[in-house]
Design a protein around this motif. Structure first.
Motif, PDB file in Angstrom:
ATOM      1  N   TYR A 107     143.614   7.550   3.743  1.00 60.90           N
ATOM      2  CA  TYR A 107     144.264   7.185   2.715  1.00 60.90           C
ATOM      3  C   TYR A 107     144.725   5.557   2.332  1.00 60.90           C
ATOM      4  O   TYR A 107     144.607   4.954   1.343  1.00 60.90           O
ATOM      5  CB  TYR A 107     145.707   7.971   2.619  1.00 60.90           C
ATOM      6  N   LYS A 108     144.828   5.046   3.469  1.00 51.99           N
ATOM      7  CA  LYS A 108     145.189   3.705   3.898  1.00 51.99           C
ATOM      8  C   LYS A 108     143.912   2.631   3.190  1.00 51.99           C
ATOM      9  O   LYS A 108     144.199   1.651   2.705  1.00 51.99           O
ATOM     10  CB  LYS A 108     145.292   3.151   5.159  1.00 51.99           C
ATOM     11  N   CYS A 114     149.184   2.471  -0.376  1.00 54.62           N
ATOM     12  CA  CYS A 114     149.277   3.129   1.198  1.00 54.62           C
ATOM     13  C   CYS A 114     148.842   2.076   2.128  1.00 54.62           C
ATOM     14  O   CYS A 114     147.834   1.652   2.065  1.00 54.62           O
ATOM     15  CB  CYS A 114     148.374   4.523   1.197  1.00 54.62           C
ATOM     16  N   SER A 117     148.301   5.401   7.190  1.00 52.70           N
ATOM     17  CA  SER A 117     148.101   6.687   7.237  1.00 52.70           C
ATOM     18  C   SER A 117     147.481   7.147   8.456  1.00 52.70           C
ATOM     19  O   SER A 117     146.226   7.156   8.799  1.00 52.70           O
ATOM     20  CB  SER A 117     147.036   7.201   6.028  1.00 52.70           C
ATOM     21  N   LEU A 131     153.061   8.137   7.176  1.00 54.19           N
ATOM     22  CA  LEU A 131     152.482   7.262   5.960  1.00 54.19           C
ATOM     23  C   LEU A 131     153.432   6.017   5.781  1.00 54.19           C
ATOM     24  O   LEU A 131     154.786   6.281   5.887  1.00 54.19           O
ATOM     25  CB  LEU A 131     152.552   8.114   4.690  1.00 54.19           C
ATOM     26  N   ILE A 133     154.245   3.649   2.350  1.00 51.17           N
ATOM     27  CA  ILE A 133     154.020   3.073   1.137  1.00 51.17           C
ATOM     28  C   ILE A 133     154.689   2.072   0.891  1.00 51.17           C
ATOM     29  O   ILE A 133     155.857   1.719   1.126  1.00 51.17           O
ATOM     30  CB  ILE A 133     154.173   4.211   0.047  1.00 51.17           C
ATOM     31  N   SER A 141     158.498   4.409   4.663  1.00 52.90           N
ATOM     32  CA  SER A 141     157.688   5.218   5.896  1.00 52.90           C
ATOM     33  C   SER A 141     158.131   6.559   5.953  1.00 52.90           C
ATOM     34  O   SER A 141     159.414   6.711   6.185  1.00 52.90           O
ATOM     35  CB  SER A 141     157.822   4.362   7.228  1.00 52.90           C
TER      36      SER A 141
END
Length: 244
Positions: A107-108, A114, A117, A131, A133, A141
């Protein structure tokens, strides 16, 4: 540390801008004749600047105008929970889209905002990931608990968050066109609620744009992995009365 400082500065600047707008707003002082005086009778309510003691009608108008100017933290009509529901036909198979959405480890690399991840536990039907964001003025987090039902469902719930009371994302994949095996229907839902009214108010300003960027990111990642889609994507009506 620098990111946190910048986020704080953005929040402070945002509040100061609204306070300045509120301070510079002129409120009408000429009202109906024969006002009911609630304090000192000889105070004139027709002066250009609001007097220190207003008649009852002027006082009610003044305060209602202030409340209507901006719904800020503590406002009773501020809706903290935001929800989006979408349904779309895309030119990728259920398995392809499932593989993209369930690839939380990366995802990162392709999901907007993001920053981290890290999956530290995965089974055939579940995974747990940490995670982070970050989109000013919010940096959060949390631990995401994801339920997997290949190739149909990816359902994630936020746990151990400091900013969110509630954060749920859900993806459902069903068959698309019968004459296009490389197609499927995606139902996407995201729902969140901040603990802070201030964060809720700020989120209202960019929520729709954030959701659009998220949807586009997963679709773009599918294009990057699998090439040109078999058909153009088409937005579909929801199956119930929900509105995107």
């Amino acid at each position: 540390m620098a990111k946190n400082v910048n986020s704080l500065e953005i929040v402070v600047n945002f509040i100061n801008q609204y306070l300045r707008r509120l301070k510079n707003t002129r409120f009408p002082t000429k009202m109906l004749a024969e006002p009911e005086v609630s304090a000192v009778p000889h105070v004139c309510c027709k002066s250009r600047t609001p007097p220190r003691l207003l008649c009852r009608r002027h006082t009610e108008y003044f305060h209602s105008s202030r409340r209507g100017f901006i719904n800020f933290p503590g406002s009773s009509n501020l809706d903290r929970r935001k929800q989006f529901n979408g349904r779309k036909l895309v030119g990728f198979s259920m398995q392809q889209m499932y593989d993209v959405v369930s690839d939380v480890e990366h995802y990162k690399d392709f999901v907007p905002f993001c920053k981290k991840s890290l999956v530290h536990r995965r089974t055939a039907d579940r995974l747990t990931a940490d995670l982070i964001i970050g989109f000013p003025p919010i940096v959060e987090s949390y631990t995401s608990h994801v339920t997997l039902v290949a190739p149909n469902v990816v359902h994630a719930e936020c746990k151990d968050a400091t900013l969110f009371d509630h954060l749920v994302t859900s993806w459902k994949f069903t068959p698309g066109l019968s004459n296009h095996p490389l197609s499927c229907v995606i139902e996407f839902q995201i729902s969140f609620e901040f603990k802070s009214s201030l964060h809720s108010h700020l989120a209202n300003l960019f929520f729709n744009e954030l959701v659009k960027q998220m949807e586009k990111a997963f679709y773009s990642e599918a294009v990057r992995r699998y090439g040109k889609p078999s058909i153009p994507s088409i937005k579909l009506k929801l199956l119930d009365s929900r509105r995107a």
